[in-house]
Scaffold this motif. Sequence first.
Motif: not given
Length: 432
Positions: A15, A360-362, A367-368, A370, A372
């Motif tokens: 990413g 994770a972006k959250s 980011g991961l 695709e 979860t």
Amino acid sequence: MINFLQNKKIVLFVGLALLPSIAMATELNQANTAWILTSTALVLFMTLPGLSLFYAGLVRSKNVLSVLMQCFAITCLISIMWLAGMYSLIFTDGGVAQSFIGGLEKVFMPNIGAGSLTGDIPESVFFMFQMTFAIITPALIVGGFAERMKFSSMLTFSGFWALLVYVPVCHWVWGDGWLAELGVKDFAGGIVIHVTAGISALVTALVLGSRKGFPTTAMPPHNMPMVVTGAGMLWVGWFGFNAGSALAADGSAGMAMLATHISASAGALTWMVIEWLRFGKPSVLGIVTGMVAGLGTITPASGFVGPAGALVIGVTSGIVCFYAVQIIKRRFKIDDSLDVFPVHGVGGVVGSILTGVFAAKSMGGVGLGEATMLYQVGVQTLAVVVVAVWSALFSYVILKVLDKVMGLRVSEDEEVQGLDIILHEETGYHNL
């Protein structure tokens, strides 16, 4: 140190925006080359003299030279082994066995030259950078058996361990092996280095048994200024360890450096505060150990998480690793001499699993892709479990075979006299 240079598919889950251009680069990038040259020197600086002084100060004065000698000898041994085949077995195509081990086409590096590139840096630089990681990993294990293992057995164990543990695990994660195919994230070695070394140190401590007098006899560090000096060198060198693993002079390297520093600071302060509350006074040994815990725990996550994630990981490392030391030493009375397993092993496990959360972006990470969060945490956990079992099994087998063939420990009388005189006929301090 993700091996995106040899597998473009990894770009999908890393990413990072700049990685596709790096993976396809055909021309030398001087800025990236200069940074990785610098990082290589920093990582070697972590072992010689950083880890050497850190460990040497922690042992008793009669064993100070033995630890320094072990770190130097391991550096030399692994360097030659790296050229003779370790590098090739990790970073070349293994054909039908590619998921598990690499090939032999780069044994002794026959075709390396000034124009040979890995991505956009010279292959010689990539070769050297990766070598420094292979050097420090078995050197970390020294802390698990310090003050009681024969030098010959130590050197033989380190060589076989590098071949049977480090090489396959490194290939699985960074050499496009089966764990890389699953999407495991290990930016700079939480799994490859800290889990393997930490688990192996625990097994070594159990197989060798405790030092004479442990746990009833106090065995405090003989030279705290040496410990702090080595710790400071580790902190600085770790920037090459983590930020260099971006393999580019870019924002990823900058973020990895920032995350590394924040986690180290948080781990050190957390450990210090816990000691202060529990024992009434903060110790110098505690704050530097917390710093090392913070560094080790952020290593797998450093290029994937943001500053806030690094802060949480650092605080977590200080808490978890502090209590892991208490449990290993006081409850189970395992003589992991310099706390390699509770600091590096436990820290590596915690950091590797938390990578799946804070990347994770959250959570402020890159980011991961695709995947979860649940899937990523599952892959991280699977990798940790498999690598831990592999490391424990082969460490145990190597140690038991060596014990039968050449013996592992010095005698009780030799241990009392100290390894410096017995094994090297030298003393660190002539006035003692």
